[in-house]
Every structure is written in structure tokens, then in C-alpha cells.
Design an enzyme around this catalytic site. Structure first.
Site, PDB file in Angstrom:
ATOM      1  N   MET A 168     -11.944   4.607  -0.522  1.00 44.94           N
ATOM      2  CA  MET A 168     -12.850   5.299   0.340  1.00 44.94           C
ATOM      3  C   MET A 168     -13.212   6.429   0.953  1.00 44.94           C
ATOM      4  SD  MET A 168     -10.056   3.532   3.114  1.00 44.94           S
ATOM      5  CE  MET A 168      -8.618   3.502   1.862  1.00 44.94           C
ATOM      6  N   ASP A 214      -5.983  -6.639   4.389  1.00 47.42           N
ATOM      7  CA  ASP A 214      -5.989  -5.056   4.526  1.00 47.42           C
ATOM      8  C   ASP A 214      -6.010  -4.212   5.521  1.00 47.42           C
ATOM      9  OD1 ASP A 214      -4.592  -2.296   3.927  1.00 47.42           O
ATOM     10  OD2 ASP A 214      -6.923  -1.699   2.848  1.00 47.42           O
ATOM     11  N   ASP A 246      -4.159   3.874  -1.622  1.00 50.31           N
ATOM     12  CA  ASP A 246      -5.632   3.936  -0.632  1.00 50.31           C
ATOM     13  C   ASP A 246      -6.125   5.328  -1.578  1.00 50.31           C
ATOM     14  OD1 ASP A 246      -6.292   1.590   0.526  1.00 50.31           O
ATOM     15  OD2 ASP A 246      -4.047   1.437   0.801  1.00 50.31           O
ATOM     16  N   HIS A 249      -1.649  -0.970  -3.717  1.00 48.03           N
ATOM     17  CA  HIS A 249      -2.150  -0.894  -3.544  1.00 48.03           C
ATOM     18  C   HIS A 249      -2.471   0.383  -3.417  1.00 48.03           C
ATOM     19  CE1 HIS A 249      -5.919  -1.980  -0.723  1.00 48.03           C
ATOM     20  NE2 HIS A 249      -5.943  -1.328   0.071  1.00 48.03           N
ATOM     21  N   MET A 284      -8.977   8.620  -0.189  1.00 50.02           N
ATOM     22  CA  MET A 284      -9.454   8.449   0.429  1.00 50.02           C
ATOM     23  C   MET A 284     -10.082  10.127   0.841  1.00 50.02           C
ATOM     24  SD  MET A 284      -7.640   7.158   3.854  1.00 50.02           S
ATOM     25  CE  MET A 284      -6.520   5.487   4.732  1.00 50.02           C
ATOM     26  N   HIS A 324      -7.533   0.989  -3.616  1.00 51.01           N
ATOM     27  CA  HIS A 324      -9.465   1.104  -2.655  1.00 51.01           C
ATOM     28  C   HIS A 324     -10.071   1.867  -2.664  1.00 51.01           C
ATOM     29  CE1 HIS A 324      -9.846   0.105   1.717  1.00 51.01           C
ATOM     30  NE2 HIS A 324     -11.003   0.518   1.338  1.00 51.01           N
ATOM     31  N   MET A 373     -12.295  -5.708   5.356  1.00 52.19           N
ATOM     32  CA  MET A 373     -10.224  -4.863   5.880  1.00 52.19           C
ATOM     33  C   MET A 373      -9.821  -5.567   7.505  1.00 52.19           C
ATOM     34  SD  MET A 373     -10.304  -2.488   4.347  1.00 52.19           S
ATOM     35  CE  MET A 373      -8.841  -1.687   6.011  1.00 52.19           C
ATOM     36  N   SER A 419       0.807  -1.639  -0.145  1.00 46.76           N
ATOM     37  CA  SER A 419      -0.014  -0.073  -0.190  1.00 46.76           C
ATOM     38  C   SER A 419       0.861   1.400  -0.004  1.00 46.76           C
ATOM     39  CB  SER A 419      -1.100   0.340   0.669  1.00 46.76           C
ATOM     40  OG  SER A 419      -1.121   0.899   1.101  1.00 46.76           O
TER      41      SER A 419
HETATM   42  C1  DX5 Z   1      -6.487   1.848   5.849  1.00 46.62           C
HETATM   43  C2  DX5 Z   1      -5.790   1.527   3.833  1.00 46.62           C
HETATM   44  C3  DX5 Z   1      -5.113   0.505   4.580  1.00 46.62           C
HETATM   45  C4  DX5 Z   1      -3.513   0.959   4.776  1.00 46.62           C
HETATM   46  C5  DX5 Z   1      -2.892  -0.416   5.582  1.00 46.62           C
HETATM   47  O1  DX5 Z   1      -7.669   2.342   5.625  1.00 46.62           O
HETATM   48  O2  DX5 Z   1      -6.855   0.735   3.875  1.00 46.62           O
HETATM   49  O3  DX5 Z   1      -4.597  -0.150   3.077  1.00 46.62           O
HETATM   50  O4  DX5 Z   1      -3.032   1.201   3.829  1.00 46.62           O
HETATM   51  O5  DX5 Z   1      -1.666  -0.124   6.646  1.00 46.62           O
HETATM   52  P1  DX5 Z   1      -1.030  -0.808   7.004  1.00 46.62           P
HETATM   53  O6  DX5 Z   1      -0.689  -2.365   6.868  1.00 46.62           O
HETATM   54  O7  DX5 Z   1      -0.016   0.116   7.749  1.00 46.62           O
HETATM   55  O8  DX5 Z   1      -2.266  -1.592   8.292  1.00 46.62           O
HETATM   56 ZN    ZN Z   2      -6.706  -0.269   1.697  1.00 46.36          ZN
END
Ligand code: DX5
Ligand code: ZN
Length: 224
Positions: free
Chosen positions: A69, A176, A36, A34, A38, A67, A138, A9
């Protein structure tokens, strides 16, 4: 065929040299990146969006696992495909029309995934599971990197794998949050095959950390 795949990620990468971090992770054998996204509404934090994805798309042709969010993700699916997504995962909790959002993703010709927060039951997948390429369980509450794995999620992964065997044996199950070399065995054993890791990959010695994960993942069978 379901393979065991590591998906670093980039949320935990050093954005001063994002390309260098990405190339080191991919060069060491990570098959997915990956990504993310947000929006500060579905989750408290805001990360990055299309311009960053478009930019790193020029650096690698590995699979971009986006991903989302974000609330009402159906508003932006085409945009994320245009800027380079190969797989788009939306949260079941973020849309009133999950079935429609999944069809929209598939209509764009990319892989379709649905993510579930830790407290969301598996039965929200009942009428869409067969249409999905991937379910993202998750294993922390979404919003931040560096949180601890929620142990109750191991049973959730196991139950999903059992259900998928009946209706969609090729389903990828992605996990994740809080995935480290000391938590990954539990998720692989329960039936996950796509493992996201952020804080456990980026930072010092990205190559060495990717290789350690891949060595563990090789101990578990690749499902046919
Ligand atoms: C959290 C994200 C993850 C995050 C995971 O909301 O969706 O993808 O980057 O980070 P680690 O591996 O540090 O828990
Ligand atoms: Zn993620």
C-alpha cells in the site's frame, strides 16, 4: 489449481512476539502470511518495511504474500523480493504504469498481484488480467485492520470470478478487510479463494481461530 487458502495478516499480530504469533498461525495450517506495507502516503498509516520481513523470513518458509500500500511501488519491487517476498501485490491506483509494474514483478520470478480499492472498477484489469496470478479485492478501504466488510464487494468478487473464468481460470482472487467467520462464507460463495484475516486471527488463541476459518473453507470446493 486454485486452492482455498487462509492468509493471516501480521498487521494485527503482537510485535512483541511476532515470531511466536507467526509460528502459531502457520503451525495451525495457514499457508500464506499476508504482509501489509504502508507508506503514510497511499494510505494514512505507516506499518513496517523490509527489515521486519527479512527478519521473519528466517522463521518460516510459508508463502510471503506482500501487499504494497505504497505510492509508485515499482521503486521497491526488487527490494521486497530480496528480503523474502514470494508474491507481490501492487495497487492499480498507486502507479501510472500498472502493466510495467506487473512485468517487473514477474521479471523478478515471484507471483504478481493487483489490488483494487473498493471504489475502483474491475475494468482497470482489462489488459493485464491474463498476466496476473492474483487479484486482491479490497473489502474495506485500505489503511487499517479491524474495519467492517463492505457488502457491495460480494458482487464485485462474483463478477471478477465470471470474467476470470473466460480468460484466466487459474486466477487467485484474494479478499482483504473485515473477513471474519461470519463474513467469509459470502466471499467464498462469490468466488474468492485466498482469504486475508488480521484482527480475526491474532490476539488470544491464534491456533483455534485459524482452525475455525479452515473448517469453514473446507466446506467450499477447491477449484481446478
Ligand atoms: C488493511 C490491510 C489488511 C488488514 C486486514 O488495509 O490491507 O490486510 O490487516 O485486517 P482485518 O482482517 O482486521 O480487517
Ligand atoms: Zn492487506
Amino acid at each position: 489449481m486454485r486452492k482455498n487458502i487462509l492468509a493471516p495478516s501480521i498487521l494485527s499480530a503482537d510485535f512483541r512476539h511476532l515470531e511466536q504469533d507467526v509460528l502459531e498461525a502457520v503451525g495451525a495450517g495457514a499457508e500464506y502470511l499476508h504482509i501489509d506495507v504502508m507508506d503514510g502516503m497511499f494510505v494514512p498509516s505507516i506499518s513496517f518495511g523490509m527489515p521486519v520481513i527479512e527478519c521473519i523470513r528466517k522463521s518460516t518458509d510459508c508463502l510471503f504474500d506482500v501487499h504494497l500500500m505504497i505510492d509508485a511501488p515499482e521503486r521497491y519491487i526488487e527490494n521486497f523480493v530480496k528480503c523474502g517476498a514470494d508474491s507481490i501485490t501492487v495497487h492499480a491506483e498507486a502507479t501510472n504504469h500498472l502493466h510495467r509494474a506487473v512485468q517487473q514483478i514477474k521479471g523478478c520470478g515471484v507471483r504478481a498481484g493487483v489490488a483494487l480499492n473498493p471504489s475502483t472498477p474491475l475494468n482497470v484489469l482489462d489488459y493485464v488480467l491474463e498476466d496476473l496470478d492474483m487479484v486482491l479485492i479490497m473489502t474495506v478501504n485500505p489503511g487499517f485492520g479491524g474495519q467492517s466488510y463492505i457488502p457491495q464487494m460480494t458482487e464485485k468478487i462474483r463478477t471478477l470470478r465470471q470474467r476470470a473464468m473466460a480468460v484466466k481460470p487459474s486466477l487467485d482472487i484474494e479478499v482483504d478487510g473485515g473477513i471474519k467467520t461470519n463474513t467469509i462464507r459470502a466471499v467464498l460463495e462469490a468466488g474468492a479463494n485466498v482469504c486475508v484475516a488480521g484482527s480475526a486471527v491474532f490476539g488470544e488463541d491464534i491456533r483455534g481461530k485459524v482452525e475455525s476459518f479452515l473448517r469453514i473453507m473446507e466446506e467450499y470446493p477447491e477449484w481446478i
